[in-house]
Design a protein around this motif. Structure first.
Motif, PDB file in Angstrom:
ATOM      1  N   ALA A  60      -7.809  18.625  -8.340  1.00 55.79           N
ATOM      2  CA  ALA A  60      -9.051  18.041  -7.676  1.00 55.79           C
ATOM      3  C   ALA A  60      -9.595  18.911  -6.515  1.00 55.79           C
ATOM      4  O   ALA A  60     -10.752  19.345  -6.783  1.00 55.79           O
ATOM      5  CB  ALA A  60      -8.900  16.673  -7.238  1.00 55.79           C
ATOM      6  N   ARG A  61      -8.565  19.537  -5.713  1.00 55.67           N
ATOM      7  CA  ARG A  61      -9.011  20.347  -4.832  1.00 55.67           C
ATOM      8  C   ARG A  61      -9.597  21.648  -5.294  1.00 55.67           C
ATOM      9  O   ARG A  61     -10.459  22.293  -4.695  1.00 55.67           O
ATOM     10  CB  ARG A  61      -8.132  20.635  -3.577  1.00 55.67           C
ATOM     11  CG  ARG A  61      -7.668  19.184  -2.935  1.00 55.67           C
ATOM     12  CD  ARG A  61      -6.622  19.207  -1.821  1.00 55.67           C
ATOM     13  NE  ARG A  61      -6.382  18.303  -0.900  1.00 55.67           N
ATOM     14  CZ  ARG A  61      -5.138  17.909  -0.376  1.00 55.67           C
ATOM     15  NH1 ARG A  61      -4.254  18.572  -0.450  1.00 55.67           N
ATOM     16  NH2 ARG A  61      -5.230  17.043   0.645  1.00 55.67           N
ATOM     17  N   LEU A  69     -10.485   8.744 -12.879  1.00 53.43           N
ATOM     18  CA  LEU A  69      -9.504   9.928 -12.813  1.00 53.43           C
ATOM     19  C   LEU A  69      -8.216   9.376 -11.741  1.00 53.43           C
ATOM     20  O   LEU A  69      -7.028   9.782 -11.688  1.00 53.43           O
ATOM     21  CB  LEU A  69      -9.891  10.997 -12.217  1.00 53.43           C
ATOM     22  CG  LEU A  69     -11.073  11.826 -13.035  1.00 53.43           C
ATOM     23  CD1 LEU A  69     -11.771  12.921 -12.045  1.00 53.43           C
ATOM     24  CD2 LEU A  69     -10.341  12.435 -14.098  1.00 53.43           C
ATOM     25  N   ALA A 114     -14.817   8.752 -10.801  1.00 55.81           N
ATOM     26  CA  ALA A 114     -13.434   9.220  -9.877  1.00 55.81           C
ATOM     27  C   ALA A 114     -12.503   8.300  -9.878  1.00 55.81           C
ATOM     28  O   ALA A 114     -11.309   8.458  -9.644  1.00 55.81           O
ATOM     29  CB  ALA A 114     -14.070   9.076  -8.483  1.00 55.81           C
ATOM     30  N   GLY A 162     -12.830  21.200  -6.947  1.00 56.22           N
ATOM     31  CA  GLY A 162     -13.938  20.871  -5.584  1.00 56.22           C
ATOM     32  C   GLY A 162     -14.251  22.325  -5.130  1.00 56.22           C
ATOM     33  O   GLY A 162     -15.360  22.799  -4.879  1.00 56.22           O
ATOM     34  N   LEU A 181     -12.461  14.916  -4.628  1.00 54.45           N
ATOM     35  CA  LEU A 181     -13.605  14.939  -5.655  1.00 54.45           C
ATOM     36  C   LEU A 181     -14.994  14.842  -5.157  1.00 54.45           C
ATOM     37  O   LEU A 181     -15.755  14.760  -5.948  1.00 54.45           O
ATOM     38  CB  LEU A 181     -13.080  13.899  -6.581  1.00 54.45           C
ATOM     39  CG  LEU A 181     -11.962  13.651  -7.420  1.00 54.45           C
ATOM     40  CD1 LEU A 181     -11.815  12.365  -7.942  1.00 54.45           C
ATOM     41  CD2 LEU A 181     -12.102  14.727  -8.448  1.00 54.45           C
ATOM     42  N   LEU A 197      -7.526  11.953  -2.717  1.00 56.59           N
ATOM     43  CA  LEU A 197      -8.083  12.432  -3.971  1.00 56.59           C
ATOM     44  C   LEU A 197      -9.552  12.100  -4.187  1.00 56.59           C
ATOM     45  O   LEU A 197     -10.262  13.024  -4.595  1.00 56.59           O
ATOM     46  CB  LEU A 197      -7.370  11.566  -5.363  1.00 56.59           C
ATOM     47  CG  LEU A 197      -8.082  11.782  -6.698  1.00 56.59           C
ATOM     48  CD1 LEU A 197      -7.540  13.536  -6.763  1.00 56.59           C
ATOM     49  CD2 LEU A 197      -7.375  10.984  -7.618  1.00 56.59           C
ATOM     50  N   PHE A 203      -4.688  11.687 -11.783  1.00 54.63           N
ATOM     51  CA  PHE A 203      -5.162  13.152 -11.798  1.00 54.63           C
ATOM     52  C   PHE A 203      -4.574  13.935 -10.416  1.00 54.63           C
ATOM     53  O   PHE A 203      -4.468  13.350  -9.414  1.00 54.63           O
ATOM     54  CB  PHE A 203      -6.640  13.273 -11.420  1.00 54.63           C
ATOM     55  CG  PHE A 203      -7.294  14.386 -11.794  1.00 54.63           C
ATOM     56  CD1 PHE A 203      -7.453  15.137 -13.121  1.00 54.63           C
ATOM     57  CD2 PHE A 203      -7.921  15.400 -10.698  1.00 54.63           C
ATOM     58  CE1 PHE A 203      -8.185  16.422 -13.170  1.00 54.63           C
ATOM     59  CE2 PHE A 203      -8.662  16.282 -10.993  1.00 54.63           C
ATOM     60  CZ  PHE A 203      -8.588  16.943 -12.310  1.00 54.63           C
TER      61      PHE A 203
END
Length: 247
Positions: free
Chosen positions: A165-166, A155, A152, A169, A131, A127, A160
């Motif tokens: 997140a991906r 989260l 971060a 990003g 991020l 994660l 999260f």
């Protein structure tokens, strides 16, 4: 390959060049043999170096610091104008320095966990990587964006979703790449020509580039916040049927 015709006062010896740049004699000669550095200026039987040699070596070191291979550095330098002077090379190097210099090298997982104040398993590291806060360093250990770690970790504590997140990003990277390409064009086509033919020295140009960085980042954040506000208003208006201005 650059401004070699300089006054005698601008010439320095090999020892001075290595002291000024931190590049060993062996590497100076190696870079010269590979074409990364022009040959020294000959004065009789002696060879001397110019401000262009200094600027090119500093640029090479900056590129190495960004993880560029020798082949990649050769390709990058090949894109520079044949007559690129010390000022232009110095500005190129300044452009490569981090725009948000909050990264630091964390030696190992234990040091990273101590900084985070918690255990970091594979899921947590994945994660943080998604991020953009923690990256595996090819040389070993991790690269940490320390300024964004606290957010971060919040989260992470809220579970999260990794997929989200991906996706976020990826969206940020696409937007960042597009913005970087446009701003690079602005600099090359509008900023650099305005200073190139003046008597502004490299220090002033570097100061200008440095000053551009926080202004650009702040402008990007403000534009993002305004766009998100507009998107939320449009979404509410769509769901309620109300005019956007009346939400």
């Amino acid at each position: 390959m650059g401004e070699q015709a300089v006054d005698e006062e601008g010439l320095i010896g090999l020892a001075d060049l290595t002291e000024r740049t931190g590049v060993s004699v062996r590497n100076v000669r190696f870079y010269t043999s590979r074409g990364l550095l022009p040959p020294p200026v000959r004065r009789g039987r002696s060879g001397y170096y110019t401000p262009v040699h200094v600027a090119r070596l500093e640029l090479v070191r900056e590129l190495q610091g960004h993880g560029f291979t020798l082949a990649a550095i050769e390709r990058y330098l090949a894109t520079l104008p044949e007559d690129a002077g010390a000022d232009q090379l110095a500005v190129r190097r300044t452009m490569l320095t981090p725009w948000h210099p909050d990264d630091e090298h964390v030696a190992d997982l234990a040091a990273l966990e101590q900084r985070a104040g918690r255990t970091l398993d594979e899921a947590a590291l994945a994660l943080l990587d998604a991020l953009g806060v923690v990256r595996v360093d090819p040389a070993g250990g991790y690269r940490l964006a320390a300024g964004r770690l606290t957010t971060a970790l919040d989260l992470l504590a809220l579970d999260f979703p990794l997929a989200a997140a991906r996706a976020a990003g990826d969206a940020c990277r696409r937007a960042g790449e597009a913005l970087a390409a446009e701003l690079d064009a602005v600099f090359r086509e509008q900023v650099w020509p305005a200073y190139r033919d003046t008597d502004a020295g490299s220090e002033r140009l570097q100061a200008l580039v440095t000053a551009m960085k926080p202004v650009t980042v702040d402008g990007l954040v403000a534009a993002y916040e305004a766009a998100m506000d507009a998107t939320r208003r449009e979404e509410v208006a769509r769901r309620t049927g109300a005019p956007d201005g009346g939400v």
